[in-house]
Design an enzyme around this catalytic site. Sequence first.
Site, short mmCIF file in Angstrom:
data_model
loop_
_atom_site.label_atom_id
_atom_site.label_comp_id
_atom_site.label_asym_id
_atom_site.label_seq_id
_atom_site.Cartn_x
_atom_site.Cartn_y
_atom_site.Cartn_z
CE1 TYR A 6 118.29 47.13 -20.98
CE2 TYR A 6 119.73 45.48 -20.01
CZ TYR A 6 119.54 46.55 -20.84
OH TYR A 6 120.61 47.09 -21.52
CB SER A 57 119.94 50.79 -20.93
OG SER A 57 118.85 50.51 -21.80
#
Length: 262
Positions: free
Chosen positions: A159, A146
């Site tokens: 995250y 990501s």
Amino acid sequence: MSIQLFDLTGQVALVTGGTHGLGMAMGKGFTAAGARLVINDISADKLDAALKQYSEAGIDSAGYLFDVTSEKQVLEMIPRIEREVGPISILVNNAGIIKRIPLAEMAVEDFRQVLDIDLVGPFIMSKTVVKGMIKRGRGKIINMCSMMSELGRDTVGAYAAAKGGLKMLTRNMATEWAPYNIQVNGIGPGYYATSQTAPIRQKGNPMNEFIISRTPAGRWGDPDELRGAAIFLASRASDFVNGHILYVDGGILATIGKPANE
Ligand code: NAP
Ligand code: GCO
């Protein structure tokens, strides 16, 4: 000559969480390139709905219900998939969650759950599937990283920790398994329109405008725009690519951005 390099005929691709969003887009890309597709999910309804959607699109796919964080379930399901569909030659660790909570307010169990699904899940899946790949002397593993593998952002600390860890896990898997002709790489999507980003993509949500202004391409990514990178990293075209994170982000990581009124 060159296009054959991207041909996935005879391959079996397992995409975790392949029932929608980026997973489904990559799954469709793999089948278009000739692979057989296997998906999983933790929700039976979502799995059935996805299998129906694939079949309506003329795509033959197989679906299995299991949790990537349960080693017991994974150890049970992988041999079953290889018996019923075929040896897994492509694994995409796509299943993931996000919790948008400031770190100081985040409960430990929420932090643990994000790490468990987004980082421990890919570890459990890969260490289980790689055993067959090592025996067969070839394989491809793709980890869904990501922007948060490189950048921080308010409220997504757990995250970011998971996706940052996944980048380094990718590099270490590549280090340990490249000698067996197994290529392990990551894809780093920018901001794509999926259910995961729906909460921050609503009109009027400052994040929506911010992402559009912060992305040189000036828009959100379409999940189908990940297919090229996925097919490349799943095919012979990437046989000497190892431990690489391929960012497909509309240019976000290339720039510090520019003032809103410019
Ligand atoms: P999504 O729409 O939320 O899909 C995630 C999938 O993972 C869903 O099918 C979900 O199942 C499944 N899943 C969650 N926990 C699981 C578990 N324990 N075991 C098995 N499956 C599980 O997300 P997405 O936007 O398509 O993103 C896919 C991946 O790309 C994620 O890893 C995400 O972090 C990453 N990513 C996304 C973006 C983006 O802009 N969308 C950008 C960068 C990276 P349920 O639906 O049943 O919960
Ligand atoms: C967020 C988003 C991001 C994207 C993606 C960016 O809240 O910032 O959900 O985390 O999903 O990971 O690459």
